[in-house]
Motif scaffolding. Sequence first.
Motif, PDB file in Angstrom:
ATOM      1  N   LEU A 245     -49.463  45.890  10.276  1.00  0.00           N
ATOM      2  CA  LEU A 245     -50.787  46.252   9.696  1.00  0.00           C
ATOM      3  C   LEU A 245     -50.903  45.674   8.167  1.00  0.00           C
ATOM      4  N   ASP A 246     -49.753  46.018   7.407  1.00  0.00           N
ATOM      5  CA  ASP A 246     -49.940  45.596   5.909  1.00  0.00           C
ATOM      6  C   ASP A 246     -50.457  44.174   5.913  1.00  0.00           C
ATOM      7  N   PHE A 247     -49.605  43.327   6.911  1.00  0.00           N
ATOM      8  CA  PHE A 247     -49.870  41.793   6.798  1.00  0.00           C
ATOM      9  C   PHE A 247     -51.253  41.802   7.340  1.00  0.00           C
ATOM     10  N   VAL A 248     -51.719  42.239   8.281  1.00  0.00           N
ATOM     11  CA  VAL A 248     -53.187  42.219   8.953  1.00  0.00           C
ATOM     12  C   VAL A 248     -54.150  42.249   7.666  1.00  0.00           C
ATOM     13  N   THR A 249     -53.920  43.428   7.035  1.00  0.00           N
ATOM     14  CA  THR A 249     -54.892  43.766   6.060  1.00  0.00           C
ATOM     15  C   THR A 249     -54.813  43.315   4.729  1.00  0.00           C
ATOM     16  N   HIS A 250     -53.482  42.937   4.453  1.00  0.00           N
ATOM     17  CA  HIS A 250     -53.062  42.593   3.001  1.00  0.00           C
ATOM     18  C   HIS A 250     -53.170  43.599   2.135  1.00  0.00           C
ATOM     19  N   ALA A 251     -53.004  44.963   2.513  1.00  0.00           N
ATOM     20  CA  ALA A 251     -52.828  46.207   1.873  1.00  0.00           C
ATOM     21  C   ALA A 251     -51.642  46.779   1.938  1.00  0.00           C
ATOM     22  N   ALA A 252     -50.722  46.853   0.983  1.00  0.00           N
ATOM     23  CA  ALA A 252     -49.374  47.420   0.938  1.00  0.00           C
ATOM     24  C   ALA A 252     -49.411  49.130   1.441  1.00  0.00           C
TER      25      ALA A 252
END
Length: 294
Positions: A245-252
Amino acid sequence: MQGKQISRQMTSADWYRSLKADADSYFQAFTAYRKRTDRHKNTLQMFSDAVPSLIIDNKDNNDKSVFEYLGVGCGAGLSDLTLLRQLRRRFPSIKATMVEPSSKFLEEFNQNRANIPNDLDDVTFDCRQATFDEYQQSCEGARFDCVCGISVLEYVEDIDRMISWMYSALKENGSLVLFFTSENNVLLKFWTHSDQRDIHLIKPSLVEKLLEKHNVRKIDRLELDSTINITECFEETSEAGSRLLDFVTHAASFRRSAPTEILREVLDYLSRNSVRKDDGIYAPNNYTCLVVQK
């Protein structure tokens, strides 16, 4: 919610922490993504079969000089190394300059290089930990037979400037290889849908238009089909799913940090843009590769 943007533009929210700006989190998120997509296997096939022949056909068979190669944002380097193994069969001597801002990815690159048997014995590597801008400022006048940028255009503020520099860095009869998310890739669709400003919408038609002003001799366009298994994104306790999910959203730390409303909207968006199969939930993860001849 079909057609609506994710509420509260993510990159301007108080809770948002850019994955792009957090090297360790990005590495972990990308690793989770890499294990759950067949993109990399399919990319290696493309860089073993179709791409090398296009580069080799562009060169003079009588040219015995050192083949100069530049890999921009090489990451762990499997695609670059696969391509170099094939080019080594045609060119007796290769110098490869590999540029990557992440120290962890450079460590992986060196490990992957060490695991390749004798195929790369005559390739001289110059590995540099640097961003594209840092490398550009330090290498004035350098020219290459091949410049390869794999999944880098999405992260560049000024795409026109980067493409112009990469093309200008080619020798005559050189080849520029650009590999980037296609328009029907769920990642790019989501980044556009959520007004994700850390990532840029790259359409093949835009890249081709930017290249046309340089009077390129030829452009070959290859399409790569792949999918991502996003099943774990919907499992609340899955650490791997959270990284994905971090990669999909680009939010850590997206699952822990995002407001419940945004998390629900993101999962809903992914569900609506994926296909359920017996062994999981899959989303399209397609890419475009342009091989440009100077």
